[in-house]
Design a protein around this motif. Structure first.
Motif, PDB file in Angstrom:
ATOM      1  N   LEU A 254       0.835  -1.207   0.000  1.00 58.49           N
ATOM      2  CA  LEU A 254       0.000   0.000   0.000  1.00 58.49           C
ATOM      3  C   LEU A 254       0.866   1.251   0.000  1.00 58.49           C
ATOM      4  N   ASP A 255       1.929   1.232   0.807  1.00 56.25           N
ATOM      5  CA  ASP A 255       2.855   2.363   0.849  1.00 56.25           C
ATOM      6  C   ASP A 255       3.649   2.470  -0.455  1.00 56.25           C
ATOM      7  N   VAL A 256       3.989   1.330  -1.042  1.00 54.42           N
ATOM      8  CA  VAL A 256       4.751   1.337  -2.292  1.00 54.42           C
ATOM      9  C   VAL A 256       3.948   2.037  -3.387  1.00 54.42           C
ATOM     10  N   TRP A 257       2.664   1.701  -3.487  1.00 51.91           N
ATOM     11  CA  TRP A 257       1.805   2.344  -4.485  1.00 51.91           C
ATOM     12  C   TRP A 257       1.737   3.855  -4.248  1.00 51.91           C
ATOM     13  N   ALA A 258       1.464   4.257  -3.008  1.00 51.27           N
ATOM     14  CA  ALA A 258       1.360   5.686  -2.692  1.00 51.27           C
ATOM     15  C   ALA A 258       2.674   6.400  -2.959  1.00 51.27           C
ATOM     16  N   PHE A 259       3.786   5.743  -2.684  1.00 52.71           N
ATOM     17  CA  PHE A 259       5.103   6.311  -2.948  1.00 52.71           C
ATOM     18  C   PHE A 259       5.292   6.548  -4.444  1.00 52.71           C
ATOM     19  N   GLY A 260       4.856   5.596  -5.269  1.00 51.44           N
ATOM     20  CA  GLY A 260       4.950   5.772  -6.718  1.00 51.44           C
ATOM     21  C   GLY A 260       4.126   6.940  -7.213  1.00 51.44           C
ATOM     22  N   VAL A 261       2.904   7.080  -6.696  1.00 50.31           N
ATOM     23  CA  VAL A 261       2.058   8.216  -7.075  1.00 50.31           C
ATOM     24  C   VAL A 261       2.710   9.525  -6.630  1.00 50.31           C
ATOM     25  N   LEU A 262       3.288   9.525  -5.431  1.00 50.45           N
ATOM     26  CA  LEU A 262       3.943  10.730  -4.925  1.00 50.45           C
ATOM     27  C   LEU A 262       5.115  11.144  -5.807  1.00 50.45           C
ATOM     28  N   VAL A 263       5.914  10.190  -6.261  1.00 52.30           N
ATOM     29  CA  VAL A 263       7.038  10.511  -7.152  1.00 52.30           C
ATOM     30  C   VAL A 263       6.522  11.136  -8.446  1.00 52.30           C
ATOM     31  N   PHE A 264       5.446  10.578  -8.991  1.00 53.90           N
ATOM     32  CA  PHE A 264       4.839  11.155 -10.192  1.00 53.90           C
ATOM     33  C   PHE A 264       4.416  12.600  -9.934  1.00 53.90           C
ATOM     34  N   CYS A 265       3.767  12.842  -8.802  1.00 58.03           N
ATOM     35  CA  CYS A 265       3.304  14.195  -8.464  1.00 58.03           C
ATOM     36  C   CYS A 265       4.467  15.172  -8.345  1.00 58.03           C
ATOM     37  N   MET A 266       5.556  14.736  -7.733  1.00 55.61           N
ATOM     38  CA  MET A 266       6.708  15.614  -7.577  1.00 55.61           C
ATOM     39  C   MET A 266       7.320  15.976  -8.926  1.00 55.61           C
ATOM     40  N   LEU A 267       7.344  15.029  -9.849  1.00 60.40           N
ATOM     41  CA  LEU A 267       7.981  15.260 -11.141  1.00 60.40           C
ATOM     42  C   LEU A 267       7.117  16.071 -12.103  1.00 60.40           C
ATOM     43  N   THR A 268       5.804  16.037 -11.935  1.00 59.91           N
ATOM     44  CA  THR A 268       4.909  16.647 -12.919  1.00 59.91           C
ATOM     45  C   THR A 268       4.053  17.787 -12.375  1.00 59.91           C
ATOM     46  N   GLY A 269       3.809  17.825 -11.067  1.00 67.45           N
ATOM     47  CA  GLY A 269       2.889  18.811 -10.516  1.00 67.45           C
ATOM     48  C   GLY A 269       1.438  18.453 -10.738  1.00 67.45           C
ATOM     49  N   ASN A 270       1.166  17.232 -11.187  1.00 67.54           N
ATOM     50  CA  ASN A 270      -0.191  16.735 -11.398  1.00 67.54           C
ATOM     51  C   ASN A 270      -0.358  15.389 -10.712  1.00 67.54           C
ATOM     52  N   PHE A 271      -1.612  14.976 -10.513  1.00 70.43           N
ATOM     53  CA  PHE A 271      -1.902  13.599 -10.156  1.00 70.43           C
ATOM     54  C   PHE A 271      -1.892  12.755 -11.433  1.00 70.43           C
ATOM     55  N   PRO A 272      -1.488  11.489 -11.354  1.00 72.74           N
ATOM     56  CA  PRO A 272      -1.602  10.632 -12.537  1.00 72.74           C
ATOM     57  C   PRO A 272      -3.057  10.279 -12.829  1.00 72.74           C
ATOM     58  N   TRP A 273      -3.896  10.297 -11.810  1.00 70.21           N
ATOM     59  CA  TRP A 273      -5.330  10.023 -11.903  1.00 70.21           C
ATOM     60  C   TRP A 273      -5.966  10.513 -10.612  1.00 70.21           C
ATOM     61  N   GLU A 274      -7.260  10.573 -10.584  1.00 67.43           N
ATOM     62  CA  GLU A 274      -7.938  10.961  -9.351  1.00 67.43           C
ATOM     63  C   GLU A 274      -8.331   9.754  -8.520  1.00 67.43           C
ATOM     64  N   ALA A 275      -8.474   8.601  -9.144  1.00 68.53           N
ATOM     65  CA  ALA A 275      -8.779   7.367  -8.427  1.00 68.53           C
ATOM     66  C   ALA A 275      -8.319   6.193  -9.272  1.00 68.53           C
ATOM     67  N   ALA A 276      -7.728   5.189  -8.619  1.00 71.95           N
ATOM     68  CA  ALA A 276      -7.244   4.006  -9.324  1.00 71.95           C
ATOM     69  C   ALA A 276      -8.403   3.049  -9.572  1.00 71.95           C
ATOM     70  N   LEU A 277      -9.344   3.501 -10.385  1.00 69.97           N
ATOM     71  CA  LEU A 277     -10.557   2.744 -10.712  1.00 69.97           C
ATOM     72  C   LEU A 277     -10.781   2.764 -12.222  1.00 69.97           C
ATOM     73  N   PRO A 278     -11.441   1.741 -12.758  1.00 69.33           N
ATOM     74  CA  PRO A 278     -11.697   1.709 -14.206  1.00 69.33           C
ATOM     75  C   PRO A 278     -12.472   2.920 -14.702  1.00 69.33           C
ATOM     76  N   ALA A 279     -13.281   3.538 -13.838  1.00 66.33           N
ATOM     77  CA  ALA A 279     -14.059   4.704 -14.255  1.00 66.33           C
ATOM     78  C   ALA A 279     -13.192   5.926 -14.506  1.00 66.33           C
ATOM     79  N   ASP A 280     -11.969   5.921 -14.003  1.00 61.52           N
ATOM     80  CA  ASP A 280     -11.048   7.039 -14.213  1.00 61.52           C
ATOM     81  C   ASP A 280     -10.302   6.810 -15.519  1.00 61.52           C
ATOM     82  N   ALA A 281     -10.489   7.701 -16.492  1.00 56.19           N
ATOM     83  CA  ALA A 281      -9.936   7.499 -17.832  1.00 56.19           C
ATOM     84  C   ALA A 281      -8.410   7.449 -17.826  1.00 56.19           C
TER      85      ALA A 281
END
Length: 443
Positions: A254-281
């Protein structure tokens, strides 16, 4: 006592504090005592084995009046305030030590939840990458209070330029320090469960010294917890899919996943998605790419800017199956590589402009980010709200960073079997995702 950035600070851990308080506790080992002689209760912990500092030692919490607090501590300024409490910057009148006093309103949380966070933080703060608690633990008429070291540069969220991201050198410094903090926790079979930039405190604006904070959601590996309604971008997909009745087992992945999302946020200034669900394009696009074997000819729209080495790192951190995720320390071998390709960034922007005109692709605000990169050194940044809800298929825009927190109308944050937990800054509301209160800036 240490001196960092001109501020004298206390560095202490709970074991010393607990030893000092054992003689003060009227309840004996395994009990929580109050200086006012209030009823005692055992400090519980899910997961069977528990945490030694909570199962084998006692914490005594003494009572102080508002006048006593003012007598011992000089109030400097308010660092944050939220529904569940506040954080004040104070200085000890005798020693001159600056610290952050965290006040948790009694009507909003239980004593054992408050003491769990305090004792866990103390147990972990022997790591140089985890915030330290101080030998300050008391209650006032309406609040439980503990002290922790003061981080003068705020939190990581404050310095990430929206839709731009941080310089790669700063990101790599954060990756190394946070990776060591999480690896230390995982070696103790503990999972933070709330990794996000709001919980990363800074001692300088260049991220040369940062620390992980806020252990109110920390649980032991193998502990079964219920989930609340709603998700935030850092929530792993297995948690998003979990039943509210059955809950899910806590694992380090669970922490590994959140850590990966955090690295993406730091590098881009955006979220990669709003929710890790199929409904999120955006998430579904990323998953299709993963299922296809991660072809280099078809990068997901938000991931084109990264180098092949960075994409290999993200594939391991953000594997959909928890058992396939790497450990956080495995990212250290990627720090020596470039993570963002300027050539790909420019090409990605040109491609997105063309897609925007056809309304069939992704319109990224990062296409114009280079012109605003000079603002990355400013003290604060405006983080706009998302303009497109998850699941929209046309004219998609990357989700900009915002302070977000899980919330539920019946149980603050999440609750384990037989125990309720709440932390400052978590609001009870029907909305699935709310803006975090200011208290999370500082604690």
């Amino acid at each position: 006592m240490q001196d960092h950035g001109g501020d004298r600070q206390v560095a202490s851990s709970v074991p010393h504090s607990v030893k000092a308080s054992l003689s003060l506790s009227p309840s004996g080992p395994g009990q929580v005592g109050s200086g006012r002689g209030s009823p005692t209760s055992k400090v519980g912990y899910c997961g069977g084995g528990g945490v030694p500092v909570e199962d084998m030692q006692a914490l005594a919490i003494t009572s102080l009046s508002a006048a006593d607090v003012a007598k011992h501590y000089e109030h400097i300024r308010k660092l944050g305030k939220g529904t569940y409490g506040k954080v004040d910057l104070v200085a000890h009148r005798t020693q001159g030590t600056k610290m952050a006093l965290k006040f948790v309103t009694k009507s909003k949380t239980k004593l054992k939840s408050f003491l769990r966070e305090y004792s866990l933080t103390g147990t972990l703060s022997c790591s140089p990458f985890i915030i330290k608690v101080l030998d300050v633990l008391f209650e006032t008429e309406d609040s439980y209070v503990f002290g922790q070291e003061y981080a003068p540069a705020g939190d990581l969220f404050d310095i990430i330029p929206p839709q731009v991201g941080l310089p790669e050198e700063m990101v790599k410094r954060c990756m190394q320090q946070l990776g060591l903090a999480l690896d230390f926790m995982h070696s103790k079979n503990l999972v933070h469960r709330d990794v996000k930039p709001e919980n990363v405190l800074l001692f300088d604006r260049e991220c040369r010294r940062i620390k992980l904070a806020d252990f109110g959601m920390t649980r032991r590996v193998g502990c079964r917890v219920k989930r609340v309604s709603g998700t935030i971008p850092y929530t792993a997909p297995e948690v998003c899919r979990a039943s509210r009745v059955e809950g899910f087992l806590v694992t380090t992945s669970l922490d590994v996943w959140a850590f990966g999302v955090l690295v993406f946020c730091m590098l881009t200034g955006n979220f990669p998605w709003e929710a890790a669900l199929p409904a999120d394009a955006f998430y579904e696009e990323f998953r299709r790419w993963q299922r296809a074997g991660c072809p280099t000819a078809a990068y997901p729209s938000q991931w084109r800017r990264f180098t092949d080495d960075a994409l290999r790192m993200f594939q391991r951190l953000l594997a959909a199956e928890p058992e396939k995720r790497c450990g956080v320390k495995d990212v250290f071998c990627f720090v020596k590589y470039e993570l963002v390709s300027e050539l790909r960034r420019r090409a990605s922007c040109r491609a997105k402009r063309g897609e925007r005109s056809s309304s069939s692709g992704v319109c990224s605000a990062s296409c114009t980010s280079n012109s605003s990169s000079s603002s990355s050194s400013s003290r604060s940044h405006r983080h706009p709200e998302p303009s497109t809800p998850p699941g929209t298929t046309s004219l998609l825009r990357p989700a900009p960073l915002k302070r977000s927190v899980l919330s539920d109308t019946h149980s603050p944050q999440e609750e384990s079997p037989g125990q309720h937990h709440s932390s400052p800054g978590r609001e009870k509301t029907k909305s699935q995702m709310v803006m975090a209160t200011a208290i999370e800036i500082c604690v």
